[in-house]
Design a protein around this motif. Structure first.
Motif, PDB file in Angstrom:
ATOM      1  N   UNK A   5      -5.619  -7.662 -23.943  1.00 31.96           N
ATOM      2  CA  UNK A   5      -4.966  -7.783 -22.642  1.00 31.96           C
ATOM      3  C   UNK A   5      -4.389  -6.476 -22.132  1.00 31.96           C
ATOM      4  N   UNK A   6      -3.813  -6.543 -20.917  1.00 29.37           N
ATOM      5  CA  UNK A   6      -3.287  -5.351 -20.263  1.00 29.37           C
ATOM      6  C   UNK A   6      -2.127  -4.729 -21.040  1.00 29.37           C
ATOM      7  N   UNK A   7      -1.106  -5.521 -21.353  1.00 32.59           N
ATOM      8  CA  UNK A   7       0.046  -4.971 -22.077  1.00 32.59           C
ATOM      9  C   UNK A   7      -0.381  -4.482 -23.461  1.00 32.59           C
ATOM     10  N   UNK A   8      -1.296  -5.225 -24.094  1.00 32.99           N
ATOM     11  CA  UNK A   8      -1.760  -4.849 -25.433  1.00 32.99           C
ATOM     12  C   UNK A   8      -2.403  -3.463 -25.435  1.00 32.99           C
ATOM     13  N   UNK A   9      -3.065  -3.105 -24.355  1.00 30.59           N
ATOM     14  CA  UNK A   9      -3.686  -1.775 -24.272  1.00 30.59           C
ATOM     15  C   UNK A   9      -2.643  -0.686 -24.504  1.00 30.59           C
ATOM     16  N   UNK A  10      -1.483  -0.849 -23.881  1.00 30.26           N
ATOM     17  CA  UNK A  10      -0.425   0.152 -24.008  1.00 30.26           C
ATOM     18  C   UNK A  10       0.338   0.001 -25.317  1.00 30.26           C
ATOM     19  N   UNK A 161       7.884  -8.719 -13.868  1.00 32.16           N
ATOM     20  CA  UNK A 161       6.571  -8.401 -13.305  1.00 32.16           C
ATOM     21  C   UNK A 161       6.069  -7.052 -13.813  1.00 32.16           C
ATOM     22  N   UNK A 162       4.896  -7.071 -14.422  1.00 28.83           N
ATOM     23  CA  UNK A 162       4.344  -5.883 -15.063  1.00 28.83           C
ATOM     24  C   UNK A 162       3.050  -5.472 -14.365  1.00 28.83           C
ATOM     25  N   UNK A 163       2.965  -4.198 -14.042  1.00 28.67           N
ATOM     26  CA  UNK A 163       1.794  -3.680 -13.335  1.00 28.67           C
ATOM     27  C   UNK A 163       1.198  -2.497 -14.097  1.00 28.67           C
ATOM     28  N   UNK A 164      -0.081  -2.260 -13.862  1.00 31.61           N
ATOM     29  CA  UNK A 164      -0.773  -1.052 -14.316  1.00 31.61           C
ATOM     30  C   UNK A 164      -2.151  -1.074 -13.665  1.00 31.61           C
ATOM     31  N   UNK A 165      -2.884   0.024 -13.729  1.00 31.43           N
ATOM     32  CA  UNK A 165      -4.243   0.009 -13.172  1.00 31.43           C
ATOM     33  C   UNK A 165      -5.167  -1.003 -13.852  1.00 31.43           C
ATOM     34  N   UNK A 166      -4.768  -1.500 -15.008  1.00 30.53           N
ATOM     35  CA  UNK A 166      -5.611  -2.447 -15.747  1.00 30.53           C
ATOM     36  C   UNK A 166      -5.358  -3.895 -15.365  1.00 30.53           C
ATOM     37  N   UNK A 172      -1.071 -10.718  -7.171  1.00 25.86           N
ATOM     38  CA  UNK A 172      -0.732 -10.507  -5.760  1.00 25.86           C
ATOM     39  C   UNK A 172      -1.012  -9.098  -5.247  1.00 25.86           C
ATOM     40  N   UNK A 173      -0.400  -8.079  -5.852  1.00 25.62           N
ATOM     41  CA  UNK A 173      -0.512  -6.736  -5.285  1.00 25.62           C
ATOM     42  C   UNK A 173      -1.954  -6.231  -5.331  1.00 25.62           C
ATOM     43  N   UNK A 174      -2.709  -6.642  -6.350  1.00 26.55           N
ATOM     44  CA  UNK A 174      -4.126  -6.272  -6.405  1.00 26.55           C
ATOM     45  C   UNK A 174      -4.938  -7.022  -5.350  1.00 26.55           C
ATOM     46  N   UNK A 175      -4.546  -8.279  -5.079  1.00 21.20           N
ATOM     47  CA  UNK A 175      -5.195  -9.027  -3.994  1.00 21.20           C
ATOM     48  C   UNK A 175      -5.001  -8.305  -2.663  1.00 21.20           C
ATOM     49  N   UNK A 202       9.744  -4.978 -10.918  1.00 26.32           N
ATOM     50  CA  UNK A 202       8.437  -4.476 -11.353  1.00 26.32           C
ATOM     51  C   UNK A 202       8.586  -3.281 -12.291  1.00 26.32           C
ATOM     52  N   UNK A 203       7.825  -3.312 -13.377  1.00 27.55           N
ATOM     53  CA  UNK A 203       7.799  -2.181 -14.298  1.00 27.55           C
ATOM     54  C   UNK A 203       6.368  -1.949 -14.773  1.00 27.55           C
ATOM     55  N   UNK A 204       6.140  -0.778 -15.348  1.00 27.82           N
ATOM     56  CA  UNK A 204       4.800  -0.403 -15.794  1.00 27.82           C
ATOM     57  C   UNK A 204       4.569  -0.913 -17.210  1.00 27.82           C
ATOM     58  N   UNK A 205       3.333  -1.292 -17.502  1.00 28.50           N
ATOM     59  CA  UNK A 205       2.999  -1.847 -18.816  1.00 28.50           C
ATOM     60  C   UNK A 205       3.295  -0.868 -19.948  1.00 28.50           C
TER      61      UNK A 205
END
Length: 243
Positions: A5-10, A161-166, A172-175, A202-205
Protein backbone atom coordinates in the motif's frame (compact mmCIF):
# COMPACT_ATOMS: atom_id res chain seq x y z
CA UNK A 1 0.88 -6.11 6.72
CA UNK A 2 -0.60 -4.30 3.74
CA UNK A 3 2.97 -4.09 2.50
CA UNK A 4 2.03 -3.06 -1.04
CA UNK A 5 0.00 0.00 0.00
CA UNK A 6 0.79 3.71 -0.13
CA UNK A 7 1.83 4.20 3.51
CA UNK A 8 3.74 0.90 3.44
CA UNK A 9 5.92 2.23 0.62
CA UNK A 10 7.24 4.94 2.93
CA UNK A 11 7.36 2.63 5.97
CA UNK A 12 9.70 0.32 4.05
CA UNK A 13 11.97 3.27 3.29
CA UNK A 14 11.91 4.57 6.88
CA UNK A 15 12.42 1.15 8.53
CA UNK A 16 15.75 0.52 6.82
CA UNK A 17 17.22 -0.33 10.24
CA UNK A 18 15.03 -3.47 10.41
CA UNK A 19 14.95 -6.80 8.61
CA UNK A 20 11.67 -6.44 6.73
CA UNK A 21 9.00 -9.07 6.12
CA UNK A 22 5.74 -8.41 4.35
CA UNK A 23 2.42 -10.17 3.86
CA UNK A 24 0.90 -9.70 0.41
CA UNK A 25 -1.68 -11.15 -1.95
CA UNK A 26 0.14 -9.94 -5.08
CA UNK A 27 2.84 -12.40 -6.06
CA UNK A 28 3.84 -10.26 -9.06
CA UNK A 29 5.11 -7.46 -6.78
CA UNK A 30 8.71 -8.33 -5.89
CA UNK A 31 11.04 -6.18 -3.80
CA UNK A 32 14.75 -6.73 -3.09
CA UNK A 33 14.74 -5.64 0.57
CA UNK A 34 11.54 -7.34 1.76
CA UNK A 35 10.96 -11.05 2.35
CA UNK A 36 7.33 -11.61 1.36
CA UNK A 37 4.71 -14.18 2.26
CA UNK A 38 1.74 -14.49 -0.09
CA UNK A 39 -1.63 -15.44 1.39
CA UNK A 40 -4.97 -14.09 2.61
CA UNK A 41 -4.50 -12.83 6.16
CA UNK A 42 -8.08 -13.75 7.02
CA UNK A 43 -6.81 -17.35 7.13
CA UNK A 44 -5.96 -17.30 10.86
CA UNK A 45 -4.13 -20.65 10.81
CA UNK A 46 -1.78 -19.56 8.03
CA UNK A 47 -1.34 -16.15 9.68
CA UNK A 48 -0.26 -17.72 12.98
CA UNK A 49 2.02 -20.18 11.16
CA UNK A 50 3.73 -17.32 9.27
CA UNK A 51 4.16 -15.26 12.44
CA UNK A 52 5.66 -18.30 14.18
CA UNK A 53 8.26 -18.51 11.41
CA UNK A 54 9.17 -14.81 11.52
CA UNK A 55 8.76 -14.20 15.28
CA UNK A 56 8.63 -10.44 14.62
CA UNK A 57 9.87 -7.84 17.09
CA UNK A 58 7.43 -5.33 15.59
CA UNK A 59 4.27 -5.62 13.51
CA UNK A 60 3.13 -2.58 11.56
CA UNK A 61 -0.47 -3.44 10.76
CA UNK A 62 -1.57 -1.45 7.72
CA UNK A 63 -3.71 -4.02 5.88
CA UNK A 64 -7.33 -2.93 5.54
CA UNK A 65 -10.05 -1.97 3.11
CA UNK A 66 -9.30 1.71 2.51
CA UNK A 67 -12.17 2.77 0.25
CA UNK A 68 -15.18 4.02 2.21
CA UNK A 69 -17.36 3.50 -0.90
CA UNK A 70 -16.30 -0.16 -1.13
CA UNK A 71 -16.76 -0.59 2.62
CA UNK A 72 -20.30 0.77 2.41
CA UNK A 73 -21.16 -1.77 -0.28
CA UNK A 74 -19.42 -4.69 1.53
CA UNK A 75 -20.02 -4.23 5.29
CA UNK A 76 -19.34 -7.84 6.39
CA UNK A 77 -16.06 -8.04 4.48
CA UNK A 78 -15.08 -4.69 5.99
CA UNK A 79 -15.84 -5.83 9.54
CA UNK A 80 -13.69 -8.91 8.91
CA UNK A 81 -10.73 -7.14 7.30
CA UNK A 82 -10.66 -3.89 9.30
CA UNK A 83 -11.90 -5.23 12.63
CA UNK A 84 -11.67 -8.98 13.26
CA UNK A 85 -8.31 -9.32 11.54
CA UNK A 86 -6.80 -6.84 14.01
CA UNK A 87 -8.33 -8.85 16.86
CA UNK A 88 -6.83 -12.04 15.42
CA UNK A 89 -3.35 -10.48 15.30
CA UNK A 90 -3.65 -9.36 18.92
CA UNK A 91 -4.84 -12.76 20.09
CA UNK A 92 -2.10 -14.68 18.25
CA UNK A 93 0.54 -12.57 19.97
CA UNK A 94 -1.17 -12.97 23.34
CA UNK A 95 -1.75 -16.74 23.28
CA UNK A 96 1.83 -17.41 22.16
CA UNK A 97 3.26 -15.26 24.95
CA UNK A 98 5.27 -13.10 22.56
CA UNK A 99 6.38 -9.57 23.44
CA UNK A 100 5.87 -8.33 19.91
CA UNK A 101 5.19 -4.61 19.57
CA UNK A 102 2.09 -3.96 17.48
CA UNK A 103 1.26 -0.74 15.67
CA UNK A 104 -2.33 -0.64 14.45
CA UNK A 105 -3.27 1.89 11.78
CA UNK A 106 -6.41 3.38 13.27
CA UNK A 107 -8.22 6.21 11.50
CA UNK A 108 -9.66 9.64 12.18
CA UNK A 109 -12.83 8.26 10.52
CA UNK A 110 -13.72 6.77 13.93
CA UNK A 111 -14.85 10.30 14.91
CA UNK A 112 -16.56 11.23 11.65
CA UNK A 113 -20.10 10.60 12.91
CA UNK A 114 -19.87 13.87 14.84
CA UNK A 115 -20.91 16.82 12.67
CA UNK A 116 -18.62 19.46 14.20
CA UNK A 117 -15.96 17.95 16.41
CA UNK A 118 -12.44 18.61 17.64
CA UNK A 119 -10.50 15.47 18.53
CA UNK A 120 -8.56 15.80 21.77
CA UNK A 121 -5.86 13.77 23.51
CA UNK A 122 -7.13 10.47 25.01
CA UNK A 123 -10.42 10.97 23.18
CA UNK A 124 -12.71 7.93 23.46
CA UNK A 125 -15.82 9.62 22.09
CA UNK A 126 -15.92 7.51 18.90
CA UNK A 127 -19.06 7.48 16.81
CA UNK A 128 -20.19 6.53 13.34
CA UNK A 129 -22.86 4.66 11.41
CA UNK A 130 -20.66 3.62 8.46
CA UNK A 131 -19.16 0.11 8.05
CA UNK A 132 -15.62 1.48 7.56
CA UNK A 133 -15.70 3.48 10.79
CA UNK A 134 -17.45 0.75 12.78
CA UNK A 135 -14.79 -1.77 11.73
CA UNK A 136 -11.94 0.64 12.51
CA UNK A 137 -13.48 1.34 15.93
CA UNK A 138 -13.57 -2.42 16.53
CA UNK A 139 -9.89 -2.83 15.65
CA UNK A 140 -8.90 0.24 17.68
CA UNK A 141 -10.86 -0.94 20.71
CA UNK A 142 -9.48 -4.47 20.70
CA UNK A 143 -5.90 -3.12 20.61
CA UNK A 144 -6.75 -1.01 23.67
CA UNK A 145 -8.27 -4.07 25.34
CA UNK A 146 -5.17 -6.25 24.95
CA UNK A 147 -2.84 -3.43 26.03
CA UNK A 148 -4.86 -2.49 29.11
CA UNK A 149 -5.77 -6.05 30.14
CA UNK A 150 -2.50 -7.87 29.50
CA UNK A 151 0.06 -5.03 29.46
CA UNK A 152 1.11 -5.80 25.89
CA UNK A 153 3.09 -3.17 23.91
CA UNK A 154 0.26 -2.45 21.46
CA UNK A 155 -0.32 1.02 20.01
CA UNK A 156 -3.03 2.69 17.99
CA UNK A 157 -2.02 5.45 15.61
CA UNK A 158 -5.11 7.48 14.68
CA UNK A 159 -4.04 8.53 11.20
CA UNK A 160 -5.64 11.57 9.63
CA UNK A 161 -5.95 12.27 5.88
CA UNK A 162 -2.76 11.05 4.24
CA UNK A 163 -1.58 12.09 0.79
CA UNK A 164 1.33 11.32 -1.53
CA UNK A 165 1.88 10.93 -5.28
CA UNK A 166 1.15 7.22 -4.79
CA UNK A 167 -2.42 7.73 -3.55
CA UNK A 168 -5.09 5.92 -5.56
CA UNK A 169 -7.14 8.01 -8.04
CA UNK A 170 -10.45 7.21 -6.31
CA UNK A 171 -9.79 9.65 -3.44
CA UNK A 172 -11.13 13.21 -3.44
CA UNK A 173 -8.14 15.43 -4.24
CA UNK A 174 -6.95 13.03 -6.96
CA UNK A 175 -10.47 12.99 -8.42
CA UNK A 176 -10.39 16.78 -8.57
CA UNK A 177 -6.92 16.79 -10.13
CA UNK A 178 -8.01 14.31 -12.82
CA UNK A 179 -11.16 16.34 -13.50
CA UNK A 180 -9.13 19.52 -14.03
CA UNK A 181 -7.02 17.74 -16.66
CA UNK A 182 -10.13 16.38 -18.40
CA UNK A 183 -11.81 19.83 -18.29
CA UNK A 184 -8.77 21.51 -19.82
CA UNK A 185 -8.70 18.80 -22.50
CA UNK A 186 -12.26 19.70 -23.52
CA UNK A 187 -14.41 17.29 -21.47
CA UNK A 188 -16.76 19.72 -19.68
CA UNK A 189 -18.65 17.09 -17.64
CA UNK A 190 -19.29 18.33 -14.05
CA UNK A 191 -17.71 16.42 -11.16
CA UNK A 192 -20.02 15.22 -8.38
CA UNK A 193 -18.42 15.28 -4.93
CA UNK A 194 -19.59 15.06 -1.32
CA UNK A 195 -19.75 17.77 1.33
CA UNK A 196 -17.38 20.66 0.76
CA UNK A 197 -17.92 22.27 4.17
CA UNK A 198 -16.06 19.53 6.08
CA UNK A 199 -12.44 19.89 7.19
CA UNK A 200 -9.41 17.70 6.51
CA UNK A 201 -6.19 17.47 8.47
CA UNK A 202 -3.67 16.46 5.81
CA UNK A 203 -0.17 15.05 6.12
CA UNK A 204 2.30 13.29 3.84
CA UNK A 205 2.69 9.51 3.95
CA UNK A 206 6.42 9.89 4.61
CA UNK A 207 5.62 11.77 7.83
CA UNK A 208 3.22 9.00 8.82
CA UNK A 209 6.04 6.48 8.35
CA UNK A 210 8.32 8.55 10.59
CA UNK A 211 5.57 8.73 13.22
CA UNK A 212 5.13 4.94 13.12
CA UNK A 213 8.88 4.39 13.51
CA UNK A 214 8.88 6.73 16.52
CA UNK A 215 5.85 5.02 18.09
CA UNK A 216 7.26 1.47 17.86
CA UNK A 217 10.54 2.74 19.33
CA UNK A 218 8.74 3.39 22.64
CA UNK A 219 8.93 0.78 25.39
CA UNK A 220 5.19 0.67 26.07
CA UNK A 221 2.11 0.88 23.91
CA UNK A 222 -0.21 3.90 23.80
CA UNK A 223 -2.68 5.75 21.59
CA UNK A 224 -1.40 8.51 19.32
CA UNK A 225 -2.92 11.13 17.05
CA UNK A 226 -0.94 11.14 13.81
CA UNK A 227 -1.82 14.53 12.33
CA UNK A 228 -0.78 18.09 11.68
CA UNK A 229 -1.51 21.10 13.87
CA UNK A 230 -4.03 22.66 11.48
CA UNK A 231 -6.94 21.57 9.30
CA UNK A 232 -8.24 22.84 5.96
CA UNK A 233 -11.78 23.23 4.67
CA UNK A 234 -12.39 20.91 1.72
CA UNK A 235 -14.04 23.79 -0.20
CA UNK A 236 -10.85 25.85 0.08
CA UNK A 237 -8.69 22.95 -1.12
CA UNK A 238 -10.93 22.32 -4.13
CA UNK A 239 -11.04 26.02 -5.06
CA UNK A 240 -7.26 26.26 -4.75
CA UNK A 241 -6.79 23.30 -7.08
CA UNK A 242 -9.15 24.66 -9.73
CA UNK A 243 -7.74 28.18 -9.51
Amino acid sequence: TGCDGMIAHYVKERFNDYNLYGISRSEHIKEPNVTKFYFDMNNAVELEHTMSIIKPDVIVHLASISSSHYAFKHPLETLQCNGLLTATLCDIIHINGWKTKLFNASSSEIYKGHIDYIVTEDDHNMYHLHPYSIAKIMGHSIVDFYRNTYGLPFSNGIIFTTESPLKKPAFLLNKVSAHIKEWNAGNKTPLQVGRLDSHRNILHASDVATAIHTIVSQKNGDTYLVCNSESHKVYDLVVKLYS
